[in-house]
Design a protein around this motif. Structure first.
Motif, mmCIF file in Angstrom:
data_model
loop_
_atom_site.group_PDB
_atom_site.id
_atom_site.type_symbol
_atom_site.label_atom_id
_atom_site.label_comp_id
_atom_site.label_asym_id
_atom_site.label_seq_id
_atom_site.Cartn_x
_atom_site.Cartn_y
_atom_site.Cartn_z
ATOM 1 N N SER A 155 51.223 50.190 48.213
ATOM 2 C CA SER A 155 51.886 51.134 47.306
ATOM 3 C C SER A 155 52.399 50.378 46.082
ATOM 4 C CB SER A 155 53.076 51.786 48.012
ATOM 5 O OG SER A 155 54.103 50.820 48.177
ATOM 6 N N PRO A 156 52.633 51.079 44.972
ATOM 7 C CA PRO A 156 53.156 50.396 43.775
ATOM 8 C C PRO A 156 54.469 49.659 44.049
ATOM 9 C CG PRO A 156 52.418 52.616 43.214
ATOM 10 C CD PRO A 156 52.324 52.497 44.715
ATOM 11 N N GLU A 157 55.346 50.226 44.896
ATOM 12 C CA GLU A 157 56.630 49.567 45.207
ATOM 13 C C GLU A 157 56.379 48.276 45.970
ATOM 14 O OE1 GLU A 157 56.785 53.653 44.438
ATOM 15 O OE2 GLU A 157 55.853 52.744 46.211
ATOM 16 N N ARG A 158 55.499 48.365 46.967
ATOM 17 C CA ARG A 158 55.178 47.189 47.768
ATOM 18 C C ARG A 158 54.537 46.112 46.891
ATOM 19 N NH1 ARG A 158 56.151 43.745 51.827
ATOM 20 N NH2 ARG A 158 54.301 43.023 52.910
ATOM 21 N N SER A 159 53.630 46.542 46.033
ATOM 22 C CA SER A 159 52.947 45.608 45.143
ATOM 23 C C SER A 159 53.961 44.880 44.252
ATOM 24 C CB SER A 159 51.932 46.375 44.298
ATOM 25 O OG SER A 159 51.348 45.521 43.363
ATOM 26 N N ALA A 160 54.916 45.622 43.716
ATOM 27 C CA ALA A 160 55.927 45.009 42.840
ATOM 28 C C ALA A 160 56.749 43.970 43.605
ATOM 29 C CB ALA A 160 56.847 46.091 42.264
ATOM 30 N N GLU A 161 57.074 44.291 44.855
ATOM 31 C CA GLU A 161 57.845 43.371 45.703
ATOM 32 C C GLU A 161 57.022 42.112 46.005
ATOM 33 O OE1 GLU A 161 60.389 41.696 48.721
ATOM 34 O OE2 GLU A 161 60.703 42.852 46.886
ATOM 35 N N LEU A 162 55.746 42.279 46.354
ATOM 36 C CA LEU A 162 54.874 41.129 46.639
ATOM 37 C C LEU A 162 54.761 40.231 45.401
ATOM 38 C CD1 LEU A 162 52.027 43.028 48.532
ATOM 39 C CD2 LEU A 162 53.540 41.318 49.565
ATOM 40 N N ARG A 163 54.631 40.839 44.225
ATOM 41 C CA ARG A 163 54.485 40.056 42.996
ATOM 42 C C ARG A 163 55.762 39.299 42.648
ATOM 43 N NH1 ARG A 163 50.352 43.297 39.112
ATOM 44 N NH2 ARG A 163 48.984 44.015 40.773
ATOM 45 N N CYS B 87 49.173 32.399 49.707
ATOM 46 C CA CYS B 87 47.908 33.007 50.127
ATOM 47 C C CYS B 87 48.139 34.322 50.860
ATOM 48 C CB CYS B 87 47.124 32.050 51.024
ATOM 49 S SG CYS B 87 46.461 30.634 50.129
ATOM 50 N N LEU B 88 49.205 34.389 51.651
ATOM 51 C CA LEU B 88 49.485 35.629 52.380
ATOM 52 C C LEU B 88 49.979 36.725 51.443
ATOM 53 C CD1 LEU B 88 50.999 34.071 55.611
ATOM 54 C CD2 LEU B 88 48.835 35.351 55.437
ATOM 55 N N LEU B 89 50.726 36.347 50.404
ATOM 56 C CA LEU B 89 51.155 37.351 49.416
ATOM 57 C C LEU B 89 49.940 37.890 48.651
ATOM 58 C CD1 LEU B 89 54.426 35.592 48.199
ATOM 59 C CD2 LEU B 89 54.295 37.721 49.519
ATOM 60 N N VAL B 90 48.968 37.023 48.361
ATOM 61 C CA VAL B 90 47.703 37.485 47.784
ATOM 62 C C VAL B 90 47.046 38.480 48.754
ATOM 63 C CG1 VAL B 90 45.343 36.788 47.146
ATOM 64 C CG2 VAL B 90 47.296 35.405 46.403
ATOM 65 N N GLY B 91 47.085 38.149 50.044
ATOM 66 C CA GLY B 91 46.504 39.040 51.057
ATOM 67 C C GLY B 91 47.173 40.397 51.077
ATOM 68 N N GLY B 92 48.483 40.411 50.884
ATOM 69 C CA GLY B 92 49.218 41.671 50.869
ATOM 70 C C GLY B 92 48.836 42.533 49.673
ATOM 71 N N GLU B 93 48.539 41.879 48.557
ATOM 72 C CA GLU B 93 48.116 42.607 47.364
ATOM 73 C C GLU B 93 46.724 43.201 47.590
ATOM 74 O OE1 GLU B 93 49.006 44.395 44.491
ATOM 75 O OE2 GLU B 93 50.184 42.641 43.967
ATOM 76 N N GLY B 94 45.916 42.508 48.386
ATOM 77 C CA GLY B 94 44.551 42.976 48.644
ATOM 78 C C GLY B 94 44.440 43.968 49.776
ATOM 79 N N LEU C 145 41.736 43.463 38.550
ATOM 80 C CA LEU C 145 42.973 43.560 37.771
ATOM 81 C C LEU C 145 44.140 42.894 38.491
ATOM 82 C CD1 LEU C 145 44.100 44.655 35.115
ATOM 83 C CD2 LEU C 145 44.607 46.811 36.297
ATOM 84 N N TRP C 146 44.328 43.187 39.792
ATOM 85 C CA TRP C 146 45.472 42.534 40.461
ATOM 86 C C TRP C 146 45.263 41.028 40.598
ATOM 87 C CZ3 TRP C 146 44.553 39.831 44.817
ATOM 88 C CH2 TRP C 146 43.691 40.314 45.815
ATOM 89 N N ILE D 224 38.302 35.812 43.733
ATOM 90 C CA ILE D 224 38.471 37.261 43.903
ATOM 91 C C ILE D 224 38.052 37.980 42.621
ATOM 92 C CG2 ILE D 224 40.177 39.103 44.279
ATOM 93 C CD1 ILE D 224 41.684 37.107 46.117
ATOM 94 N N ARG D 225 38.424 37.414 41.461
ATOM 95 C CA ARG D 225 38.011 38.011 40.185
ATOM 96 C C ARG D 225 36.496 38.014 40.058
ATOM 97 N NH1 ARG D 225 40.799 34.098 36.842
ATOM 98 N NH2 ARG D 225 39.303 34.625 35.242
ATOM 99 N N ALA D 226 35.863 36.931 40.461
ATOM 100 C CA ALA D 226 34.397 36.851 40.376
ATOM 101 C C ALA D 226 33.760 37.881 41.313
ATOM 102 C CB ALA D 226 33.927 35.439 40.733
ATOM 103 N N TRP D 227 34.335 38.037 42.501
ATOM 104 C CA TRP D 227 33.825 39.029 43.460
ATOM 105 C C TRP D 227 33.901 40.432 42.834
ATOM 106 C CZ3 TRP D 227 35.809 43.406 45.732
ATOM 107 C CH2 TRP D 227 35.124 43.922 46.838
#
Length: 293
Positions: free
Chosen positions: A11-19, A37-44, A226-227, A211-214
């Motif tokens: 969710s946008p709230e979760r994403s903001a917290e992870l970032r 790496c795990l915070l990247v995983g949470g964003e994905g 984008l993320w 991830i960007r290349a993928w």
């Protein structure tokens, strides 16, 4: 649970917290590789909640606890980790893993025991580090591996430093093997500077690049591109060009006004050093604005 599609985003709230946490960790005195790496995983992967983040750290601790003893030499450490992670647990990579987003998400790599070379190297690094091993990442061109022993020094002999390839189950690499890997990836020869330790933030930056290349090869996955760019922009040292890439991605996603604004802001920065390039970017901004009509 095998995703042919990437997992759904948080969710946008979760994403903001992870970032927020990602930026804080990246700017801390000693950035923690597994946490980043795990915070990247949470964003994905929107299903990765706090319990899931904790469980992944606990799993790394548990694997470290399974090492039978504290080996002495770099060779003994490399062998013990190969036997545990590559042998008993079957962590390794295959070519098909390059086609999957989960191969870049640490919690998925721990679950599937498969991933890209750099993510499998993160597993080796984090397990070995927790067990007290002298270990570091080695960003060979085209293929990430790990080193055991004293960190890089030109005077070190082969016996003080051992390279291992987690993608190949932790196979110990001779100097010749490392040369072959580099030659295969770039056609170039192995230079000593290639063996220098990769800092945690460099590792994370490379993972986000992957991830960007993928995503770049899959236009329908532009949200993922984008993320990945937005997290990379939170790293203390990042290429200014990332801002340009982000602006172009916004335009590609149909966010013309936001993208054009970002292009113009980037043109300002570039204009200080390169007039011609700035003018080209301003032209792109005008095209993006015209698409609004």
């Amino acid at each position: 649970m095998h995703h042919s599609q990437p997992p759904h985003p948080p969710s946008p709230e979760r994403s903001a917290e992870l970032r927020r946490r990602f930026a804080e960790e990246a700017r801390s005195e000693r950035p923690d590789l597994s946490t980043l790496c795990l915070l990247v995983g949470g964003e994905g992967d929107g299903t990765l909640d706090e319990a899931g983040l904790d469980a992944a750290q606990v799993e790394l601790d548990r694997l470290a606890g399974e090492l039978p003893f504290r080996p002495g030499t770099p060779q003994a450490w490399a062998t013990a980790l190969r036997d545990l992670l590559g042998g008993r647990y079957g962590f390794h990579g295959v070519a098909a893993d390059y086609q999957r987003l989960e191969s870049s998400l640490l919690h998925e790599v721990l679950r599937r025991r498969r991933g890209l070379p750099i993510l499998l190297s993160v597993v080796w690094l984090e397990v070995a580090r927790r067990a007290g091993a002298p270990v570091y990442g080695v960003a060979l061109p085209g293929h990430f591996v790990i080193g055991f022993g004293e960190e890089f020094g030109p005077e070190l002999g082969a016996e003080e430093r051992v390279l291992a390839d987690p993608f190949d189950g932790g196979r110990l690499l001779s100097g010749k093997d490392a040369e072959v890997l580099v030659a295969g990836a770039t056609g170039a020869e192995l230079r000593p500077s290639m063996l220098e330790p990769a800092a945690p933030l460099d590792v994370v930056s490379r993972i986000l690049n992957n991830i960007r290349a993928w995503a770049a090869g899959r236009p329908e996955q532009s949200a993922i591109g984008l993320w990945a760019i937005e997290l990379a922009l939170l790293l203390p040292a990042h290429a200014a060009r990332l801002r340009y890439e982000r602006a172009r991605l916004l335009v590609q996603r149909g966010e013309f006004s936001a993208g054009a604004g970002e292009l113009e802001a980037y043109a300002e920065v570039v204009g200080a050093v390169d007039d011609e390039a700035a003018e080209q970017v301003r032209g792109e901004a005008r095209v993006a604005r015209a698409m609004l009509n």
